[in-house]
Design an enzyme around this catalytic site. Structure first.
Site, mmCIF file in Angstrom:
data_model
loop_
_atom_site.group_PDB
_atom_site.id
_atom_site.type_symbol
_atom_site.label_atom_id
_atom_site.label_comp_id
_atom_site.label_asym_id
_atom_site.label_seq_id
_atom_site.Cartn_x
_atom_site.Cartn_y
_atom_site.Cartn_z
ATOM 1 N N THR A 47 0.832 -1.207 0.000
ATOM 2 C CA THR A 47 0.000 0.000 0.000
ATOM 3 C C THR A 47 0.862 1.251 0.000
ATOM 4 O O THR A 47 0.545 2.236 -0.673
ATOM 5 C CB THR A 47 -0.964 0.003 1.204
ATOM 6 O OG1 THR A 47 -1.780 -1.165 1.127
ATOM 7 C CG2 THR A 47 -1.837 1.242 1.229
ATOM 8 N N CYS A 48 1.957 1.197 0.715
ATOM 9 C CA CYS A 48 2.846 2.356 0.805
ATOM 10 C C CYS A 48 3.422 2.716 -0.559
ATOM 11 O O CYS A 48 3.484 3.888 -0.930
ATOM 12 C CB CYS A 48 3.971 2.069 1.797
ATOM 13 S SG CYS A 48 3.380 1.531 3.416
ATOM 14 N N SER A 49 3.841 1.708 -1.314
ATOM 15 C CA SER A 49 4.472 1.931 -2.616
ATOM 16 C C SER A 49 3.477 2.124 -3.744
ATOM 17 O O SER A 49 3.766 2.835 -4.712
ATOM 18 C CB SER A 49 5.385 0.745 -2.966
ATOM 19 O OG SER A 49 6.483 0.702 -2.090
#
EC number: 1.11.1.27
Length: 157
Positions: A47-49
């Site tokens: 999700t972060c990337s």
């Protein structure tokens, strides 16, 4: 847990620069500045990337147009990982600060234990900080990604 109106605690981060690893303090980073700070559980994670960082990259100009001096991403990773992640995402408008020992996140009460995934990590959140004081704080519920998005923080500015 830190809340709106609180001053950020004085801690040191790690940041990989052209001169090597630097250790700027909270007061050096936030004094006399308006900053959007967002935290992710870990660099290079799904999700972060795929969503969190890319949203800030896409809206960086609009966020800065609202009088923001810096957009900062932090995580409980080392400075080398944070720098590599930023380069892999072409995130030239974002400042990457490593909180390798989780000192900052422990001090503000926004850690989580992820066990074998990586141990102590940061919760996912975003905040607006003016001269070291939190003026907006959006902390995600576990396993969600709604209130710390770049679009939400842009609207809050």
């Amino acid at each position: 847990m830190i809340k709106t109106g609180d001053k950020l605690p004085e801690v040191s981060f790690s940041q990989l620069t052209k001169e090597g690893v630097m250790n700027p303090t909270t007061s050096q980073i936030f004094a006399n500045k308006k900053v959007v700070l967002f935290a992710v559980p870990g660099a290079f994670t799904p999700t972060c990337s795929a969503a969190h960082l890319p949203g800030y990259i896409a809206l960086a100009d609009q966020i800065k147009a609202k009088g923001v001096d810096a957009i900062i991403c932090t995580a409980v990773n080392d400075a080398f990982v944070m720098s590599a992640w930023g380069k892999s995402q072409n995130a030239e408008e974002i400042v990457f600060l490593a909180d390798g020992g989780a000192a900052f996140h422990k001090a503000i009460g926004l850690t989580m234990e992820t066990s074998d995934f990586g141990g102590v990590r940061s919760q996912r959140y975003a905040m607006i900080v003016e001269n070291g004081v939190v003026t907006q704080l959006n902390v995600e519920a576990p396993k969600t990604f709604e209130v710390s998005k770049a679009e939400v923080m842009l609207a809050a500015l």
